[in-house]
Write a protein that holds these residues in place. Structure first.
Motif, short mmCIF file in Angstrom:
data_model
loop_
_atom_site.label_atom_id
_atom_site.label_comp_id
_atom_site.label_asym_id
_atom_site.label_seq_id
_atom_site.Cartn_x
_atom_site.Cartn_y
_atom_site.Cartn_z
N HIS A 20 0.88 -1.13 0.02
CA HIS A 20 -0.13 0.03 -0.07
C HIS A 20 0.76 1.33 0.07
O HIS A 20 0.30 2.13 -0.43
CB HIS A 20 -0.99 0.20 1.30
CG HIS A 20 -2.19 -0.94 0.98
ND1 HIS A 20 -3.12 -0.54 -0.06
CD2 HIS A 20 -2.36 -2.19 1.50
CE1 HIS A 20 -4.09 -1.56 0.14
NE2 HIS A 20 -3.67 -2.49 0.78
N LEU A 21 2.06 1.16 0.68
CA LEU A 21 2.97 2.58 0.53
C LEU A 21 3.42 2.55 -0.77
O LEU A 21 3.25 3.65 -1.66
CB LEU A 21 4.24 2.12 1.33
CG LEU A 21 4.10 2.80 2.81
CD1 LEU A 21 5.36 2.30 3.43
CD2 LEU A 21 4.23 4.23 2.56
N LYS A 22 3.89 1.42 -1.67
CA LYS A 22 4.09 1.80 -3.14
C LYS A 22 2.82 2.27 -3.87
O LYS A 22 3.13 3.36 -4.81
CB LYS A 22 4.44 0.42 -3.88
CG LYS A 22 6.01 -0.14 -3.12
CD LYS A 22 6.15 -1.60 -3.92
CE LYS A 22 7.25 -2.14 -3.23
NZ LYS A 22 7.67 -3.60 -3.57
N ARG A 23 1.79 1.74 -3.72
CA ARG A 23 0.66 2.14 -4.32
C ARG A 23 0.09 3.52 -4.09
O ARG A 23 -0.45 4.11 -4.57
CB ARG A 23 -0.65 1.36 -4.05
CG ARG A 23 -0.58 -0.08 -4.65
CD ARG A 23 -1.92 -0.97 -4.42
NE ARG A 23 -1.76 -2.22 -5.13
CZ ARG A 23 -2.53 -3.08 -4.61
NH1 ARG A 23 -3.45 -3.09 -3.95
NH2 ARG A 23 -2.35 -4.32 -5.37
N SER A 24 0.46 4.11 -2.75
CA SER A 24 0.12 5.34 -2.42
C SER A 24 0.75 6.41 -2.96
O SER A 24 0.64 7.75 -3.05
CB SER A 24 0.26 5.51 -0.81
OG SER A 24 1.71 5.79 -0.53
N LEU A 25 1.81 6.29 -3.87
CA LEU A 25 2.55 7.01 -4.64
C LEU A 25 1.56 7.67 -5.74
O LEU A 25 1.81 8.73 -6.34
CB LEU A 25 3.66 6.43 -5.22
CG LEU A 25 5.02 6.21 -4.53
CD1 LEU A 25 6.09 5.47 -5.14
CD2 LEU A 25 5.44 7.51 -3.62
N GLN A 26 0.42 6.85 -6.32
CA GLN A 26 -0.43 7.30 -7.14
C GLN A 26 -1.78 7.62 -6.54
O GLN A 26 -2.52 8.65 -6.76
CB GLN A 26 -1.00 5.90 -7.99
CG GLN A 26 0.09 5.82 -9.27
CD GLN A 26 1.33 5.22 -8.78
OE1 GLN A 26 1.25 4.18 -8.07
NE2 GLN A 26 2.28 5.71 -9.40
N ASP A 27 -2.21 6.94 -5.54
CA ASP A 27 -3.64 7.22 -4.80
C ASP A 27 -3.38 6.88 -3.35
O ASP A 27 -2.83 6.28 -2.88
CB ASP A 27 -4.70 6.45 -5.37
CG ASP A 27 -5.43 7.11 -6.60
OD1 ASP A 27 -5.48 8.30 -6.78
OD2 ASP A 27 -5.55 6.27 -7.47
N GLU A 28 -4.44 7.73 -2.45
CA GLU A 28 -4.21 7.51 -1.14
C GLU A 28 -4.74 5.97 -1.31
O GLU A 28 -5.67 5.74 -1.90
CB GLU A 28 -5.21 8.28 -0.53
CG GLU A 28 -5.62 8.30 1.01
CD GLU A 28 -6.30 9.11 1.85
OE1 GLU A 28 -6.52 8.99 3.04
OE2 GLU A 28 -6.68 10.21 1.23
N GLN A 29 -4.30 5.26 -0.09
CA GLN A 29 -4.56 3.96 0.25
C GLN A 29 -5.28 3.60 1.51
O GLN A 29 -4.93 4.31 2.49
CB GLN A 29 -3.32 2.95 -0.03
CG GLN A 29 -2.63 2.94 -1.36
CD GLN A 29 -3.55 2.41 -2.08
OE1 GLN A 29 -3.91 1.24 -2.27
NE2 GLN A 29 -3.92 3.13 -3.31
N GLN A 30 -6.04 2.58 1.59
CA GLN A 30 -6.90 2.39 2.79
C GLN A 30 -7.22 1.12 2.93
O GLN A 30 -7.67 0.19 2.01
CB GLN A 30 -8.09 2.94 2.90
CG GLN A 30 -8.11 4.74 2.94
CD GLN A 30 -9.33 5.21 3.18
OE1 GLN A 30 -10.48 4.86 3.12
NE2 GLN A 30 -9.23 6.54 4.04
N PHE A 31 -7.08 0.43 4.12
CA PHE A 31 -7.30 -0.90 4.39
C PHE A 31 -7.72 -1.23 5.74
O PHE A 31 -7.08 -0.63 6.61
CB PHE A 31 -6.09 -1.96 3.88
CG PHE A 31 -4.92 -2.00 4.39
CD1 PHE A 31 -4.87 -2.65 5.66
CD2 PHE A 31 -3.91 -1.24 4.23
CE1 PHE A 31 -3.60 -2.85 6.37
CE2 PHE A 31 -2.81 -1.00 4.75
CZ PHE A 31 -2.60 -2.07 5.83
N LYS A 32 -8.63 -2.09 5.84
CA LYS A 32 -9.10 -2.14 7.26
C LYS A 32 -8.19 -3.21 8.00
O LYS A 32 -7.76 -4.35 7.33
CB LYS A 32 -10.61 -3.13 7.10
CG LYS A 32 -11.40 -3.28 8.46
CD LYS A 32 -12.50 -2.42 8.47
CE LYS A 32 -13.52 -2.72 9.69
NZ LYS A 32 -13.02 -1.74 10.75
N LEU A 33 -8.05 -2.93 9.33
CA LEU A 33 -7.14 -3.59 10.14
C LEU A 33 -8.04 -4.65 10.89
O LEU A 33 -9.16 -4.15 11.15
CB LEU A 33 -6.30 -3.01 11.20
CG LEU A 33 -5.27 -1.95 10.56
CD1 LEU A 33 -4.63 -0.94 11.45
CD2 LEU A 33 -4.18 -2.77 9.83
#
Length: 113
Positions: A20-33
């Motif tokens: 998700h850190l890598k993907r956050s370079l394009q868009d804000e990322q979210q996932f449920k813990l």
């Protein structure tokens, strides 16, 4: 107070956080813990597990000393070589809210500072 209760819990999430850190370079990322993972590690009671970590060029710029959950996550992030490479020259905000969703928002640091 320096027990590091949440290190092993965050360790389980590291592959997902890295992705998700890598993907956050394009868009804000979210996932449920999974809240039960954290409740098993230690009780936060009414204070909950919410936190914000602001990271600029690999260094925390806000005070996370009051949150063991945030401190333990940052401890793992700064020890991970792949993550350190992603954090270089970036401004990253990682937060967990009351709904137990981890958000990662990344922006490039301006060279005009």
């Amino acid at each position: 107070m320096d027990e590091r209760n949440y290190l092993s819990t965050w360790q389980k999430y590291m592959p997902v956080i890295r992705l998700h850190l890598k993907r956050s370079l394009q868009d804000e990322q979210q996932f449920k813990l999974n809240i039960t993972d954290f409740e098993a590690a230690g009780s936060r009671g009414k204070s909950g597990y919410t936190f914000n970590i602001n990271i600029e060029n690999g260094k925390v710029t806000n005070n996370i000393s009051g949150s063991a959950v945030a401190r333990d996550l940052y401890e793992l992030l700064k020890a991970d070589e792949a993550v350190k490479a992603i954090l270089k020259d970036k401004n990253v905000k990682i937060s967990v809210g009351k709904s137990f969703v981890l958000s990662i928002k990344t922006t490039h640091l301006s060279s005009y500072r």
